[in-house]
Design a protein around this motif. Structure first.
Motif, PDB file in Angstrom:
ATOM      1  N   ILE A 345      78.448 -31.354  61.789  1.00  0.00           N
ATOM      2  CA  ILE A 345      77.744 -29.950  62.699  1.00  0.00           C
ATOM      3  C   ILE A 345      76.746 -30.709  63.324  1.00  0.00           C
ATOM      4  O   ILE A 345      76.468 -29.748  64.863  1.00  0.00           O
ATOM      5  N   GLY A 346      75.229 -29.993  62.970  1.00  0.00           N
ATOM      6  CA  GLY A 346      74.326 -31.231  63.467  1.00  0.00           C
ATOM      7  C   GLY A 346      75.097 -32.432  64.764  1.00  0.00           C
ATOM      8  O   GLY A 346      73.990 -31.931  66.047  1.00  0.00           O
ATOM      9  N   ALA A 347      75.766 -32.948  64.247  1.00  0.00           N
ATOM     10  CA  ALA A 347      75.859 -34.321  65.575  1.00  0.00           C
ATOM     11  C   ALA A 347      77.025 -33.541  66.871  1.00  0.00           C
ATOM     12  O   ALA A 347      76.127 -32.944  67.772  1.00  0.00           O
ATOM     13  N   LEU A 348      77.520 -32.165  66.519  1.00  0.00           N
ATOM     14  CA  LEU A 348      78.760 -31.843  67.343  1.00  0.00           C
ATOM     15  C   LEU A 348      77.672 -30.600  68.149  1.00  0.00           C
ATOM     16  O   LEU A 348      77.520 -30.054  69.334  1.00  0.00           O
ATOM     17  N   ALA A 349      76.969 -30.263  67.725  1.00  0.00           N
ATOM     18  CA  ALA A 349      75.789 -29.004  68.023  1.00  0.00           C
ATOM     19  C   ALA A 349      74.594 -29.436  68.449  1.00  0.00           C
ATOM     20  O   ALA A 349      74.301 -29.150  69.465  1.00  0.00           O
ATOM     21  N   ALA A 350      74.420 -30.469  68.771  1.00  0.00           N
ATOM     22  CA  ALA A 350      73.512 -31.199  68.678  1.00  0.00           C
ATOM     23  C   ALA A 350      71.792 -30.342  68.489  1.00  0.00           C
ATOM     24  O   ALA A 350      70.575 -30.248  68.938  1.00  0.00           O
ATOM     25  N   VAL A 351      71.680 -30.007  67.243  1.00  0.00           N
ATOM     26  CA  VAL A 351      70.576 -29.394  66.589  1.00  0.00           C
ATOM     27  C   VAL A 351      70.632 -29.785  64.989  1.00  0.00           C
ATOM     28  O   VAL A 351      71.823 -30.434  64.098  1.00  0.00           O
ATOM     29  N   PRO A 352      69.359 -30.086  64.332  1.00  0.00           N
ATOM     30  CA  PRO A 352      68.885 -29.809  63.419  1.00  0.00           C
ATOM     31  C   PRO A 352      69.472 -28.792  62.114  1.00  0.00           C
ATOM     32  O   PRO A 352      69.586 -27.984  62.206  1.00  0.00           O
ATOM     33  N   VAL A 353      70.132 -29.588  61.430  1.00  0.00           N
ATOM     34  CA  VAL A 353      71.271 -28.717  60.102  1.00  0.00           C
ATOM     35  C   VAL A 353      70.597 -29.103  58.792  1.00  0.00           C
ATOM     36  O   VAL A 353      70.844 -30.863  58.535  1.00  0.00           O
ATOM     37  N   ALA A 354      70.322 -28.566  57.687  1.00  0.00           N
ATOM     38  CA  ALA A 354      69.863 -29.167  56.413  1.00  0.00           C
ATOM     39  C   ALA A 354      71.158 -29.266  55.687  1.00  0.00           C
ATOM     40  O   ALA A 354      72.103 -27.779  55.939  1.00  0.00           O
ATOM     41  N   ASN A 355      70.819 -29.593  54.889  1.00  0.00           N
ATOM     42  CA  ASN A 355      72.454 -30.259  54.273  1.00  0.00           C
ATOM     43  C   ASN A 355      71.746 -29.876  52.256  1.00  0.00           C
ATOM     44  O   ASN A 355      71.104 -30.901  51.719  1.00  0.00           O
ATOM     45  N   LEU A 356      72.717 -28.790  51.729  1.00  0.00           N
ATOM     46  CA  LEU A 356      71.963 -28.092  49.957  1.00  0.00           C
ATOM     47  C   LEU A 356      72.892 -28.213  49.760  1.00  0.00           C
ATOM     48  O   LEU A 356      72.935 -27.537  48.607  1.00  0.00           O
ATOM     49  N   ALA A 357      74.323 -28.730  50.303  1.00  0.00           N
ATOM     50  CA  ALA A 357      75.306 -28.473  49.437  1.00  0.00           C
ATOM     51  C   ALA A 357      75.350 -29.833  48.510  1.00  0.00           C
ATOM     52  O   ALA A 357      74.789 -30.464  49.198  1.00  0.00           O
ATOM     53  N   CYS A 358      75.871 -29.104  47.461  1.00  0.00           N
ATOM     54  CA  CYS A 358      75.841 -30.025  46.185  1.00  0.00           C
ATOM     55  C   CYS A 358      77.530 -29.961  45.365  1.00  0.00           C
ATOM     56  O   CYS A 358      77.872 -29.174  45.030  1.00  0.00           O
ATOM     57  N   SER A 359      77.692 -31.313  44.694  1.00  0.00           N
ATOM     58  CA  SER A 359      78.704 -31.503  44.247  1.00  0.00           C
ATOM     59  C   SER A 359      78.509 -30.487  43.011  1.00  0.00           C
ATOM     60  O   SER A 359      78.023 -30.786  42.152  1.00  0.00           O
TER      61      SER A 359
END
Length: 562
Positions: A345-359
């Protein structure tokens, strides 16, 4: 000749009544003198001698002739009062506990109506029971007495009847539900009255038998008791004993039944008064059952520099991909890859996005509460969100772990038909539990500081209904997925998405609906599959290409005005 014994004579009929009475008295006196004469005494049987001549001349009245007086006395006797106390103190609570709940179906939902287990308290609330969840005291409905209604719900069913109940143009679904609940409780109340009557009759019979045994023992002792110069009383005959016991039992039964039915009617009136009086004060479901909501606490230091964040499970973390560089212990146990949903998402929207997801994360364990993975404790993802400033959007990917999706797939691979009622009930229970937890999560997200845009991502289908390939066949020892199994899995995924979308629409959140190419379907040779198969590191999870499709569906609904 020369005998002094009186002679009995017969008079002619037709005399006046006064003359007949004088004649009867004279005859009685003559018989009495004849019986008391010495010669007659020598001729009398020994049994009469033991009782005494005066006792023989004054026989005991027949018990049946004096039954009315005995019956009246028994109404207020000690044993009758004991039976009444037993019925009130033990019979009514036993009736409430033994009477089975009455079932009814309201708006496609199975509901049972009955009485809650009696307690020693003078008054108490009605009860609402959710199968597999909790027992809730309905405090506004406070009932005096032992009869306190109980309603059992669940598991929640999403079916045609549930939809029809609220889409019919005619009729009032609320009034219909009230009428059905009332009818079910009336049935329960009537069955309870029959059971209470049976218990009452049993107690009367028990006490009556005990009284008969006590009387028989007393009479046997009275017949053997005696002393010098004192005449002994002859024991009661079997007929006399039966007449007396029958009168006693009849009187006890009348008193006990009247007391039981009167007490039960009083309990019903008190329950009705408490329910109707309490409902007048209820304006919402929260007023009825109370609220139980504890928001997650902020976790960790304040974080800035991100415009977006992703919370969710292994699909969002992109399990099966290459780990992020310089991975922390938390990144490792959560299996966060370099091409995760946040990264794409960060690459497509060109914004920094935090990844808090966990398996392995679920709504309760992972998003709203800590997640324990081995020796590592991962803080609640929502708690982390609360410490992030300047967020413009939050993406949520959740649901399959709440439903035990992996367990369902394994079960369907292992049996010929996984559409049995047992697993269907388990799925419905888990879906209902997820619905409640998901509601709390939506409230958490709605209260985030700064009011960022919330995007709920639906769950993609792994197989098409007509799929047939190595991935549907499974390993050699597996039965494989039949067309009925594939249809069942697709239907359950549809039900999950209905919950996700309904909750998002309720709060005005955005919905991302990704479409991935399912397994067994033709794929581009250049791009490859969107979903990992059974031979890949993380079966049924998105590939890097599939993750791009997920991210694209999110970017399409981003609000550029935020």
């Amino acid at each position: 000749m020369g005998s002094t014994e009186p002679v009995l004579t017969v008079t002619t009929p037709g005399r006046p009544a006064a003359s007949r009475r004088r004649l009867r008295d004279r005859i009685s006196a003559n018989v009495r003198r004849w019986l008391l004469s010495p010669k007659t005494r020598r001729r009398l049987p020994s049994s009469t001698t033991r009782r005494g001549l005066r006792g023989a001349l004054e026989p005991r009245p027949r018990l049946g002739s004096g039954g009315g007086g005995l019956f009246v006395r028994e109404l207020t006797s000690g044993p009758s009062l004991v039976v009444v106390l037993l019925v009130v103190l033990f019979g009514i609570p036993a009736t409430i506990a033994l009477t089975p709940d009455q079932r009814t179906t309201i708006a496609g939902q199975e509901i049972s109506v009955g009485g809650r287990t009696p307690s020693l308290s003078w008054s108490g609330p009605a009860q609402l029971v959710q199968i597999g969840n909790t027992e809730l005291d309905v405090r506004p409905l406070r009932i005096v007495g032992p009869l306190r209604p109980r309603i059992t719900l669940g598991p929640f069913q999403r079916n045609a009847a549930a939809e029809a109940a609220f889409t019919q143009p005619d009729g009032n679904p609320v009034q219909t539900a009230q009428n059905q609940l009332t009818a079910a409780f009336v049935r329960w109340y009537a069955w309870a009255a029959v059971i209470l009557l049976t218990i009452t009759i049993g107690l009367v019979a028990l006490v009556g038998c005990l009284r008969m045994l006590i009387t028989m023992r007393r009479e046997s002792r009275a017949g053997a008791r005696g002393g010098a110069g004192r005449a002994q009383r002859e024991p009661l005959t079997v007929q006399e004993l039966w007449e007396r016991s029958r009168t006693q039992v009849r009187a006890m039964a009348v008193v006990a039944i009247i007391a039981a039915m009167g007490s039960w009617a009083t309990c019903g009136a008190l329950a009705y008064h408490g329910t109707t009086n309490g409902l007048t004060k209820v304006r919402s479901l929260t007023d009825l059952v109370g609220a139980y909501y504890v928001p997650p606490a902020p976790v960790g230091p304040v974080v800035s520099g991100y415009l977006g964040a992703v919370i969710g499970d292994s699909r969002a973390a992109r399990q099966g991909g290459e780990l992020v560089p310089d991975a922390t212990e938390e990144d490792i146990v959560c299996r966060r890859s370099i091409d995760s949903l946040a990264a794409e998402i960060g690459a497509l929207a060109a914004v920094p996005v935090a990844n808090l997801a966990c398996s392995g994360a679920s709504t309760v364990t992972g998003l709203r509460n800590p997640q324990i993975i081995g020796a590592t404790e991962v803080p609640p993802q929502v708690g982390r969100l609360l410490q992030m400033s300047g967020l413009k959007f939050v993406v949520v990917a959740i649901g399959p772990n709440d439903l035990g999706w992996s367990d369902q797939l394994l079960y369907c691979y292992g049996v010929a038909d996984c559409g049995d009622r047992l697993t269907e009930g388990e799925f419905n229970y888990r879906l209902a539990a997820f619905d409640r937890a998901y509601g709390d999560l939506l409230r958490d997200l709605n209260d985030l500081p700064g009011a960022p845009q919330v995007i709920i991502m639906t769950s993609y289908d792994v197989f098409a209904p007509d799929a047939s390939c190595e991935d549907t066949q499974g390993p050699p020892e597996a039965v494989g997925l039949s067309p009925a199994d594939l249809e069942l899995l697709a239907d359950r995924n549809r039900q999950l998405n209905e919950v996700l979308v309904a909750g998002a629409e309720k709060y005005g959140f955005s919905v991302a609906r990704p479409v991935l190419t399912p397994l067994c379907a033709p794929v581009s040779r250049a791009l490859g599959p969107d979903i990992q198969g059974l031979n890949d590191p993380a079966p049924f999870h998105p590939t890097s290409v599939g993750m791009l499709r997920l991210a694209s569906s999110v970017v399409q609904v981003l609000d550029s005005n935020r």
